[in-house]
Enzyme design. Structure first.
Site, PDB file in Angstrom:
ATOM      1  N   LYS A  17      10.806 -66.836   5.400  1.00 40.86           N
ATOM      2  CA  LYS A  17      11.696 -67.403   4.372  1.00 40.86           C
ATOM      3  C   LYS A  17      11.847 -66.349   3.279  1.00 40.86           C
ATOM      4  O   LYS A  17      10.865 -66.016   2.611  1.00 40.86           O
ATOM      5  CB  LYS A  17      11.084 -68.678   3.789  1.00 40.86           C
ATOM      6  N   ASP A 146       7.113 -75.572   0.027  1.00 36.81           N
ATOM      7  CA  ASP A 146       8.042 -74.709   0.765  1.00 36.81           C
ATOM      8  C   ASP A 146       8.307 -75.175   2.196  1.00 36.81           C
ATOM      9  O   ASP A 146       9.118 -74.566   2.890  1.00 36.81           O
ATOM     10  CB  ASP A 146       7.468 -73.281   0.844  1.00 36.81           C
TER      11      ASP A 146
END
Length: 293
Positions: A17, A146
């Site tokens: 990410k 996250d």
């Protein structure tokens, strides 16, 4: 996703990410920071494989396997499996999960979160138990701030504490090079070291970026509000950014997340060459390249 029907093996790339931009826009009374971030998921990541087994089992291999701390029971992947079973109202599945850890640990590119999110997707596919979207989002959020954004590895705008998600713009065909200097940086320390936490949000996002030039023009109007604080704690991050700066093929570079990984955007055809040359020049760094989307 690759399927092997004979062994019922399922394999998926748990993509890194990357925060292409990360604005810190405030702080809640409970201490959580408010963010506004454009997130992308390049074709670089860990590998998660799932197959039937006698019981629940986790194997960790790969170059960064030994960097995963603590007993395996506290591993986010196993937590994801147990939480999924509880949510779905089923017994804990008898599966062997094999994590090939290719991304550096605690490096600002969401490796552990992506591993957990990928596990949830694999479990849905394996069990045929597809949770309602809101339930899956809440389950992911319970594993970490996250994890929800990593459930759908495509460009997204992430706001709030990471829990407010919206589809991001279509990205151009381009390459990305990731570098981690193999020096750890603590996220809480970076936040503590920041001088300002109520910064402006990102400029309005277009529906798509048609070229690397358009993307880099937009990114140059954005920031990573954690970068200066991270560089002051970990000067090696500055060395990484300098290595990108001197290569004219890198159109734009910045730190991702709270560091220490930095990214450089380039034409796709140049990515592998840039990676090779950087590896030769900096054998102590972790370096990977691939397509940005």
């Amino acid at each position: 996703m690759a399927h092997d029907t004979q062994s019922a093996l399922r394999v998926e790339l748990a993509r890194a990410k990357v925060n292409l931009a990360l604005h810190v826009t405030g702080q809640r009374p409970d201490g959580y920071h408010l963010l506004d971030s454009l997130v992308a998921f390049p074709q670089i990541g860990d590998r998660v494989a799932l197959e039937p087994a006698a019981g629940l089992e986790l194997r960790v291999e790969g170059p960064f396997a030994r960097d995963i701390d603590g007993p395996s029971d506290s591993n986010l992947i196993l937590k994801a499996v147990r939480a999924f079973a509880e949510c779905a109202g089923t017994p804990v599945p008898k599966v062997r999960l094999t994590l090939t850890k290719r991304l550096p640990v605690a490096s600002g590119i969401g490796g552990g979160s992506s591993d957990a999110a990928t596990t949830l997707r694999l479990l849905e596919d394996y069990s045929g138990n597809y949770l309602p979207e809101e339930t899956l989002h809440d389950l992911a959020l319970s594993l970490g701030a996250d994890v929800p954004v990593c459930l759908y590895p495509e460009p997204q705008r992430m706001r709030g504490i990471g829990d407010e998600l919206a589809p991001g713009p279509q990205l151009p065909v381009c390459g990305i090079v990731l570098i981690n200097p193999k020096v750890g940086v603590s996220t809480p320390d970076v936040f503590k070291n920041m001088s300002q936490r109520d910064n402006p949000a990102m400029p309005e996002l277009p529906g798509r970026f048609n070229s690397v030039v358009q993307l880099t023009e937009y990114l140059s109007e954005c920031r990573n509000d954690m970068q200066d604080a991270a560089v002051s704690l970990c000067p090696e991050i500055g060395n990484v950014l300098s290595a990108f700066d001197v290569d004219s093929r890198i159109a734009f570079s910045r730190m991702s997340g709270s560091g220490a990984t930095c990214y450089g955007v380039c034409e796709l055809r140049d990515a592998m060459d840039i990676e090779r040359q950087l590896r030769t020049a900096h054998p102590g760094w972790w370096i990977a390249s691939g397509s940005l989307s």
